[in-house]
Design an enzyme around this catalytic site. Structure first.
Site, PDB file in Angstrom:
ATOM      1  CE1 TYR A  95      35.074 -21.930  -3.244  1.00 24.82           C
ATOM      2  CE2 TYR A  95      34.169 -22.481  -0.717  1.00 24.82           C
ATOM      3  CZ  TYR A  95      34.610 -21.709  -2.226  1.00 24.82           C
ATOM      4  OH  TYR A  95      33.468 -20.678  -2.581  1.00 24.82           O
ATOM      5  N   PRO A 108      37.638 -17.638  -8.337  1.00 19.70           N
ATOM      6  CG  PRO A 108      36.575 -16.092  -6.422  1.00 19.70           C
ATOM      7  CD  PRO A 108      37.746 -17.348  -6.816  1.00 19.70           C
ATOM      8  CG  HIS A 334      35.569 -18.825  -3.686  1.00 22.15           C
ATOM      9  ND1 HIS A 334      35.259 -18.086  -2.563  1.00 22.15           N
ATOM     10  CD2 HIS A 334      35.143 -18.731  -4.609  1.00 22.15           C
ATOM     11  CE1 HIS A 334      34.436 -17.534  -3.179  1.00 22.15           C
ATOM     12  NE2 HIS A 334      33.877 -17.990  -4.506  1.00 22.15           N
ATOM     13  CB  SER A 550      27.605 -15.277  -7.786  1.00 24.30           C
ATOM     14  OG  SER A 550      28.304 -15.139  -6.723  1.00 24.30           O
TER      15      SER A 550
HETATM   16  N1  COA Z   1      11.674  -2.294  -5.364  1.00 22.71           N
HETATM   17  C1  COA Z   1      12.100  -1.427  -5.212  1.00 22.71           C
HETATM   18  N2  COA Z   1      13.401  -1.690  -5.089  1.00 22.71           N
HETATM   19  C2  COA Z   1      13.740  -3.066  -4.808  1.00 22.71           C
HETATM   20  C3  COA Z   1      12.799  -4.048  -4.598  1.00 22.71           C
HETATM   21  C4  COA Z   1      11.494  -3.373  -5.051  1.00 22.71           C
HETATM   22  N3  COA Z   1      10.656  -4.582  -5.665  1.00 22.71           N
HETATM   23  N4  COA Z   1      13.385  -5.081  -4.326  1.00 22.71           N
HETATM   24  C5  COA Z   1      15.177  -4.848  -3.282  1.00 22.71           C
HETATM   25  N5  COA Z   1      15.050  -3.087  -4.086  1.00 22.71           N
HETATM   26  C6  COA Z   1      16.509  -2.189  -3.921  1.00 22.71           C
HETATM   27  C7  COA Z   1      16.594  -3.053  -2.321  1.00 22.71           C
HETATM   28  O1  COA Z   1      16.349  -2.467  -1.511  1.00 22.71           O
HETATM   29  C8  COA Z   1      18.419  -2.463  -3.149  1.00 22.71           C
HETATM   30  O2  COA Z   1      18.428  -1.425  -2.883  1.00 22.71           O
HETATM   31  P1  COA Z   1      19.916  -0.133  -2.679  1.00 22.71           P
HETATM   32  O3  COA Z   1      20.563  -0.906  -3.664  1.00 22.71           O
HETATM   33  O4  COA Z   1      19.615   0.949  -2.708  1.00 22.71           O
HETATM   34  O5  COA Z   1      20.508  -1.324  -1.316  1.00 22.71           O
HETATM   35  C9  COA Z   1      18.504  -2.979  -4.447  1.00 22.71           C
HETATM   36  O6  COA Z   1      17.242  -2.562  -4.953  1.00 22.71           O
HETATM   37  C10 COA Z   1      18.848  -3.880  -4.158  1.00 22.71           C
HETATM   38  O7  COA Z   1      18.542  -5.059  -4.065  1.00 22.71           O
HETATM   39  P2  COA Z   1      18.071  -6.746  -4.838  1.00 22.71           P
HETATM   40  O8  COA Z   1      18.263  -6.889  -5.721  1.00 22.71           O
HETATM   41  O9  COA Z   1      16.558  -7.381  -3.950  1.00 22.71           O
HETATM   42  O10 COA Z   1      19.602  -7.515  -4.117  1.00 22.71           O
HETATM   43  P3  COA Z   1      20.049  -7.544  -3.003  1.00 22.71           P
HETATM   44  O11 COA Z   1      20.762  -6.028  -2.588  1.00 22.71           O
HETATM   45  O12 COA Z   1      19.110  -7.567  -1.732  1.00 22.71           O
HETATM   46  O13 COA Z   1      21.551  -8.528  -3.514  1.00 22.71           O
HETATM   47  C11 COA Z   1      21.641 -11.538  -3.174  1.00 22.71           C
HETATM   48  C12 COA Z   1      20.150 -10.524  -3.302  1.00 22.71           C
HETATM   49  C13 COA Z   1      20.979 -12.907  -3.103  1.00 22.71           C
HETATM   50  C14 COA Z   1      22.089 -10.925  -4.021  1.00 22.71           C
HETATM   51  C15 COA Z   1      22.526 -10.671  -1.241  1.00 22.71           C
HETATM   52  O14 COA Z   1      21.427 -11.288  -0.329  1.00 22.71           O
HETATM   53  C16 COA Z   1      23.594 -11.436  -1.135  1.00 22.71           C
HETATM   54  O15 COA Z   1      22.981 -12.529  -0.823  1.00 22.71           O
HETATM   55  N6  COA Z   1      24.800 -11.441  -1.578  1.00 22.71           N
HETATM   56  C17 COA Z   1      26.253 -12.249  -1.621  1.00 22.71           C
HETATM   57  C18 COA Z   1      25.991 -12.998  -2.862  1.00 22.71           C
HETATM   58  C19 COA Z   1      27.421 -13.556  -2.839  1.00 22.71           C
HETATM   59  O16 COA Z   1      27.903 -13.884  -1.815  1.00 22.71           O
HETATM   60  N7  COA Z   1      28.399 -13.208  -3.629  1.00 22.71           N
HETATM   61  C20 COA Z   1      29.688 -13.378  -4.044  1.00 22.71           C
HETATM   62  C21 COA Z   1      29.307 -15.186  -3.827  1.00 22.71           C
HETATM   63  S1  COA Z   1      31.075 -15.230  -3.651  1.00 22.71           S
END
Ligand code: COA
Length: 642
Positions: A95, A108, A334, A550
């Site tokens: 940034y 954003p 941001h 993202s």
């Molecule tokens: N089978 C069935 N369900 C699964 C699965 C599988 N193989 N893998 C994951 N899931 C489920 C999870 O348990 C979770 O369930 P929930 O909705 O009940 O909690 C759901 O699917 C979502 O999981 P997943 O899609 O794997 O993603 P996540 O929530 O772990 O997100 C990231 C992954 C990388 C986006 C997250 O870890 C992250 O870092 N987020 C921050 C992003 C960020 O900073 N954004 C803003 C930037 S400005």
């Protein structure tokens, strides 16, 4: 439970959490692991010749007793001495060193559901209610009573560092000629702010929200807003739209600020803005349809100088926008926090507004409230000239943004979970497929991964352009007629698995981008010549993120959007819901290669093809439900360029 008691209870809960849990320090990944992964990530993204050259440079860097080992050792020492060894390096690189204008390029926005305001009272009542919600949330923050966040999805249940929240209403990005500064207001020089700045018709007004140690209630706030609107309507008093300077490049704004600061009236006005809790921008109607894309544009850049772009102050982290035509949301500087924190705050506000309807009981104190103060600016011809140049640049930024907010309604994350796949990994693979279908190549991709499991954690990068994804997208595109579907399905599985593995590495502090950045910066600190690994063409390519993606999920109806980070790139923000996925695709019109609408269409096509594969080979029984809804033709077209 009364608000104060509820806050106290939450404070206790949060205190227990803070006292019992010590966040681990972000690890420094093993050097060889990062270098191996770097080569693996880049091999298929550069020419063979370039890769051979890079491999030799990396091997030299990694050699025993070589430069890599020296720098790695220094990083390990830095880890011991700091809360988070990469925090400052990352903040500056991501940034504060970036000289591009904040709107579109960096800030954003969160777009709230469209509101129906029948008249000005409705409009101001909403704004008063929102400010009251902000004060409620700030009281939670000030009392350190915010319930602690826990990770969901991959490695669910781990506590997450809450530091970012405390910067929401207490920081300011000061422009500088080479580098900006993120100012925290907890310093002894600056007292706690107790005012909100209201922007109305490009004018700025100070709305004190605590008077005589009493927080203004909604009725008081409403009355003060009415006074502001009246004052802003007085054309004779109107001052130039000075806020436009904050939308300029950072060097330009820093220089203009120095000129502004020469005058004491201007200094006082700047000081009031820089120390405010947040801005609330009362926008004029845009005369556009209240479609998602139009509202998102309104949040990202204000629609141009003839609309609401001058009604902003982009350095302030939180600028709430309340448009007379019902377009509402928040645009954020941001650097202090990530989108997930913004979502939590926005959800709190929307739930607060839903839970406690606007209370406009007249308070006895109303008549005692002095009128809010209009901030004055002395605009010399020099400042007028700088303003004219800022206007031109902002207008081209507005013209250039090609945004498409697209709701994919055929299925959402529940269908993907039924396939036993990670929804996030699945969507990332679909993004790779869409890009490949549009451009017939794979490019460096950034996906933000939270590192809040660690002290002062922010994000690192999941490099989604994996070789496995490359194999899959080629099979789905070029090999469509030749490869059997069963093989495509296998390739889909390996792409999803590779993506999931990269995700787990990133959220556990083992990704490569922050590590490479640390090695680069520590060499600079040691006054070394830039190591060859960081002047190499491959390193430049690896940092040119044509796809910047993202996940920003919400539990309340709203969505996040942002612009591309490079001139020939796409911004792709997505919000997976149980039965649909919202995508905000952005690109620049002056790039001949990119088109947000085409990309959104390719996204739809790819998601449908991937679903068909899953239905054929994965869990046909459960999937047939989603297939049914798809065949009912629920999907809408991705829309056209606004
Ligand atoms: N089978 C069935 N369900 C699964 C699965 C599988 N193989 N893998 C994951 N899931 C489920 C999870 O348990 C979770 O369930 P929930 O909705 O009940 O909690 C759901 O699917 C979502 O999981 P997943 O899609 O794997 O993603 P996540 O929530 O772990 O997100 C990231 C992954 C990388 C986006 C997250 O870890 C992250 O870092 N987020 C921050 C992003 C960020 O900073 N954004 C803003 C930037 S400005």
């Amino acid at each position: 439970m009364p608000v104060l008691e509820k806050h106290k209870a939450e404070q206790e809960k949060s205190k227990v959490h803070r006292e019992n849990y010590v966040f681990p320090k972000l690890p420094v990944p093993p050097l060889q692991q990062t270098l191996d992964m770097y080569l693996k990530c880049m091999k298929h993204l550069v020419t063979e010749e370039q890769f051979r050259k890079t491999k030799a440079i990396v091997e030299k860097f990694a050699a025993s007793g070589g430069l890599g080992e020296i720098l790695q050792q220094r990083l390990l020492e830095r880890r011991e001495k700091t809360k988070n060894w990469v925090y400052d390096y990352w903040l500056e690189d991501m940034y504060l060193n970036n000289r591009l204008p904040l709107p579109v390029n960096s800030s954003p926005a969160m777009v709230f559901p469209h509101q129906n305001f029948h008249n000005q009272s409705d409009h101001l009542r909403f704004a008063a209610h929102l400010i009251s919600g902000v004060l409620d949330y700030k009281a939670l923050l000030d009392a350190h009573a915010l319930p602690p966040d826990c990770a969901r999805g991959q490695l669910a249940g781990t506590p997450l560092c809450m530091e970012q929240y405390y910067r929401l209403f207490s920081s300011y990005r000061l422009p500088g000629c080479k580098k900006d500064t993120l100012v925290a207001q907890k310093s002894s020089i600056m007292p706690e702010p107790e005012h909100v700045i209201i922007a109305c018709k490009n004018q700025f007004f100070v709305l004190d929200v605590v008077i005589n140690f009493r927080r203004l209630n909604e009725s008081d706030l409403f009355t003060q807003l009415e006074k502001i609107v009246k004052m802003a309507a007085n054309e004779q008093e109107r001052l130039p739209p000075i806020g436009l300077l904050t939308a300029d490049g950072r060097n330009e704004w820093a220089k203009a600020r120095e000129v502004i600061m020469k005058d004491s009236t201007n200094r006082d006005s700047l000081d009031m803005i820089e120390r405010c809790i947040c801005l609330v921008c009362l926008d004029e109607p845009t005369m556009l349809e209240p479609a998602d894309t139009n509202r998102a544009l309104q949040m990202l850049h204000g629609g141009g100088v003839d609309k609401n772009s001058g009604n902003r102050w982009y350095d302030k982290p939180m600028q709430f926008i309340v448009g007379m035509d019902g377009a509402c949301g928040v645009v954020c500087e941001h650097s202090p926090f990530e989108g997930i924190v913004l979502v939590q705050c926005s959800e709190h506000l929307l739930k607060y507004m839903r839970r406690s309807p606007a209370k406009l009981v007249r308070a006895a104190s109303v008549s005692e409230l002095s009128a809010p103060r209009r901030l004055r600016w002395k605009c010399s011809p020099e400042i007028q000239g700088l303003l004219a140049s800022s206007v031109d640049k902002l207008q081209s930024l507005v013209r250039n943004l090609d945004l498409n907010v697209y709701k994919f309604k055929v299925y959402g994350k529940e269908f993907i979970k039924e396939q036993k796949m990670s929804p996030d990994a699945y969507i990332q693979v679909a993004l790779q497929l869409a890009f490949y279908r549009c451009h017939r190549r794979q490019v460096c991709t950034y996906e933000s991964a939270s590192t809040r499991r660690f002290q002062d954690g922010r994000v690192d990068n999941i490099r989604s352009a994996t070789i496995e994804a490359f194999e899959f997208v080629k099979a789905m595109t070029e090999g469509k007629s030749s490869l059997p579907d069963s093989e495509k399905m296998q390739k889909l599985w390996s792409a999803i698995n590779a993506q999931t593995n990269h995700t787990v590495l990133a959220i556990t502090g083992m990704a490569i981008d922050n590590h490479l950045l640390g090695l680069r910066e520590i060499a600079l600190e040691m006054k070394m010549e830039k190591p060859e690994i960081f002047t190499d063409e491959t390193y430049m390519i690896s940092n040119h993120f044509i796809l910047s993606t993202s996940q920003v999920p919400t539990t309340v109806e709203m969505f996040c959007c942002y612009g591309p980070v490079v001139p020939n790139g796409y911004g792709a923000c997505y919000n997976p819901q149980s039965d649909h996925i919202i995508f905000c695709i952005s690109s620049f019109r002056d790039c001949k290669e990119t088109c947000s609408t085409t990309f959104a269409k390719a996204m739809e096509e790819g998601l449908l093809d991937m679903r068909d594969l899953c239905i054929k080979f994965n869990t046909p029984k459960k999937a047939s439900v989603s297939e049914g809804s798809a065949k009912q033709g629920k999907q809408e077209k991705p829309g056209s360029k606004p």
